[in-house]
Write an enzyme that holds these catalytic residues in place. Structure first.
Site, short mmCIF file in Angstrom:
data_model
loop_
_atom_site.label_atom_id
_atom_site.label_comp_id
_atom_site.label_asym_id
_atom_site.label_seq_id
_atom_site.Cartn_x
_atom_site.Cartn_y
_atom_site.Cartn_z
N SER A 1 39.56 57.52 14.03
CA SER A 1 39.09 56.66 15.12
C SER A 1 39.00 55.18 14.74
O SER A 1 37.93 54.58 14.73
CB SER A 1 37.72 57.15 15.60
OG SER A 1 37.83 58.41 16.19
N CYS A 12 45.03 48.19 16.96
CA CYS A 12 45.27 46.88 17.58
C CYS A 12 44.57 45.76 16.82
O CYS A 12 44.93 44.59 16.97
CB CYS A 12 44.78 46.89 19.03
SG CYS A 12 45.65 48.06 20.09
N ASP A 18 49.30 58.30 22.83
CA ASP A 18 50.63 57.69 22.87
C ASP A 18 51.76 58.71 22.92
O ASP A 18 52.90 58.35 23.21
CB ASP A 18 50.83 56.80 21.64
CG ASP A 18 49.89 55.61 21.61
OD1 ASP A 18 49.19 55.38 22.62
OD2 ASP A 18 49.84 54.91 20.57
N ASN A 73 42.06 56.73 24.64
CA ASN A 73 40.64 57.10 24.69
C ASN A 73 40.28 57.76 26.02
O ASN A 73 39.54 58.75 26.05
CB ASN A 73 39.78 55.86 24.46
CG ASN A 73 39.59 55.54 22.99
OD1 ASN A 73 38.85 56.22 22.29
ND2 ASN A 73 40.29 54.52 22.51
N TYR A 121 33.25 30.33 40.62
CA TYR A 121 33.69 28.94 40.45
C TYR A 121 32.60 28.12 39.77
O TYR A 121 31.43 28.17 40.16
CB TYR A 121 34.03 28.28 41.79
CG TYR A 121 34.04 26.76 41.69
CD1 TYR A 121 35.00 26.11 40.91
CD2 TYR A 121 33.06 25.99 42.32
CE1 TYR A 121 34.98 24.73 40.79
CE2 TYR A 121 33.04 24.62 42.19
CZ TYR A 121 34.01 23.99 41.43
OH TYR A 121 34.00 22.63 41.28
N TRP A 126 40.01 26.08 43.58
CA TRP A 126 40.93 27.18 43.86
C TRP A 126 41.37 27.78 42.54
O TRP A 126 42.11 27.16 41.77
CB TRP A 126 42.15 26.69 44.65
CG TRP A 126 41.84 26.40 46.08
CD1 TRP A 126 41.53 25.19 46.63
CD2 TRP A 126 41.81 27.35 47.15
NE1 TRP A 126 41.29 25.31 47.98
CE2 TRP A 126 41.46 26.63 48.33
CE3 TRP A 126 42.03 28.73 47.24
CZ2 TRP A 126 41.34 27.25 49.57
CZ3 TRP A 126 41.91 29.34 48.47
CH2 TRP A 126 41.57 28.61 49.63
#
Length: 456
Positions: free
Chosen positions: A42, A46, A289, A311, A432, A440
């Protein structure tokens, strides 16, 4: 006699399944044995590039749960350095070779979880005994590479072969360590998971960071001297190297399962249903995978190797094995990465995927900034949307930019997951404040541009 669960592969998918099954089944009711040929359980594959670079201090920081935790808290008999070499479905047993102590063991099972992950693509030229050539798929691989980088004298020149996620992340790691880095990619672009126009932005930024990016270049072999790699031979000449890192992609590790009679789908992964049961094989489940799953946008079977999927799939399998009910709903291919400060995100279909799936669509790229233009640190961001014609349903999105860019892909992933149109997206109530977004948001600007394109 207690029911016996055998797990083949003790990383994300397999151990998530084991953990969930144990939570729902008592120790006396279910015996769990997990085999893995490596030395760790485990862990975050990555995270390896960030440990290589030095950003993560310790190798064990990448390990979520060690074997002792599984043995003591989850009562899982974890057997590392044991490679399962055969699965006999008729006799309901696995055969494993002890890589450390030698010999062979046979263990019966009532239920099996097949979680063998992916195996790296290794062309003939990469199958060498020369020192200094590394893959970076497992934590053991990372250990070997880091040891090599810390040798005396330390390597100065690196060649990374392959421009996918692992390739670009390893290029960053080696640049951070102070090496001179060349990245060689056979395709015309790095990052084939995004469209060429967006990949061009990635390549430009990588070159700006000092990485020598060579695209459209085919590797033909390795140059060696005294048993060590000294260069990478290509159709564009030789690139000197003290270390070579292979990032040529992976494919589902299905050989063991195929030999046992497990079905493989058109994408190359083990075929499973929504509950992660192997199709047509009683008592056998699969996750991670090595499995094939459904793409929710294209409707096609795909294999997308990510720890997030592994997972979740393992958890679903474990819940079901434990007597509960759970399903895995499919994927949309959301992923993010970075090269130094450059951030890249994608979700859903690329233009080529949308074409192959038979969609009519428009695509737009909107340029904006990550913050209010007047706020310190404002930098550019490119957001690409692909929308179905004529209705405007979002099919895919890509983002390339600097700070605060990549995680905006999550907003687009949620919209995509829920089948939103770009018109509906223009009304999203997004946060925002000048330090975080212009009035925007870039997502909204891109949605408005897509609506305009649909109306043309």
């Amino acid at each position: 006699m207690a029911e016996r669960l055998i797990v083949v592969g003790a990383d994300a998918g397999g151990m998530a399944a084991a953990s969930q099954a144990r939570r729902r089944r008592g120790r006396d009711d279910l015996e769990i044995v997990a085999f893995d040929r490596g030395r760790f359980t485990s862990y975050s594959a990555c995270g390896i590039p960030y440990w290589i670079s030095g950003l993560v201090d310790e190798r064990d920081d990448l390990v979520a749960r060690d074997p002792a935790t599984f043995r003591d808290e989850y009562h899982v008999d974890v057997r590392l350095r044991h490679e399962v070499t055969a699965i006999d479905l008729d006799r309901r047993e696995v055969v494993a070779r002890d890589l450390a102590g030698g010999g062979e063991v046979r263990e019966r099972f009532d239920t099996l979880v097949y979680a063998t992950g992916a195996t790296p693509v290794h062309p003939e030229w990469a199958r060498t005994e020369a020192a200094g050539v590394f893959g970076v798929q497992t934590l053991d691989d990372g250990d070997a590479l880091r040891d090599w980088l810390e040798r005396d004298p330390a390597p100065r020149r690196a060649v990374v072969v392959g421009g996918g996620y692992i390739g670009v992340e390893m290029a960053e790691a080696l640049i951070v360590r102070g090496l001179s880095v060349t990245l060689v990619e056979q395709a015309d672009q790095p990052m084939s998971t995004v469209d060429p126009d967006m990949a061009g932005l990635v390549a430009e930024a990588m070159r700006g960071l000092g990485i020598d990016v060579r695209t459209g270049v085919t590797v033909t072999g390795l140059e060696t001297h005294d048993g060590r790699v000294t260069g990478v031979c290509t159709d564009a000449g030789e690139f000197p190297a003290d270390v070579v890192v292979l990032g040529l992609g992976v494919r589902p590790n299905t050989a063991l399962g195929e030999a046992a009679g497990l079905p493989v789908g058109p994408s190359g992964g083990i075929r499973v249903d929504r509950r992660m049961r192997v199709v047509g094989v009683d008592g056998v489940w699969a996750a991670g995978d090595c499995v094939e799953t459904l793409h929710r946008v294209s409707g096609q079977p795909v294999t997308i190797p990510l720890g997030t999927h592994a997972n979740k799939q393992g958890r679903v399998a474990g819940i079901n094995i434990g007597g509960g009910y759970a399903t895995f709903p499919g994927v949309i291919g959301t992923a993010v990465t970075k090269v130094c400060d450059l951030e890249v995100g994608r979700t859903g279909l690329r233009e080529s995927d949308a074409t192959a799936a038979g969609f009519q669509f428009v695509s737009v790229v909107a340029e904006s900034t990550n913050r209010a233009g007047y706020y310190p640190g404002a930098r550019t961001m490119s957001v690409k949307l692909i929308a179905e014609k004529p209705g405007g349903r979002l099919l895919g999105a890509q983002i390339v930019g600097w700070s605060e860019a990549a995680k905006r892909i999550d907003t687009l992933a949620v919209a995509l997951w829920n089948g939103m149109t770009v018109d509906a997206m223009t009304g999203l109530d997004l946060g925002y404040a000048p330090p975080y977004a212009p009035v925007w948001d870039p997502v909204l600007i891109a949605a408005r541009k897509a609506v305009d394109a649909l109306e043309e």
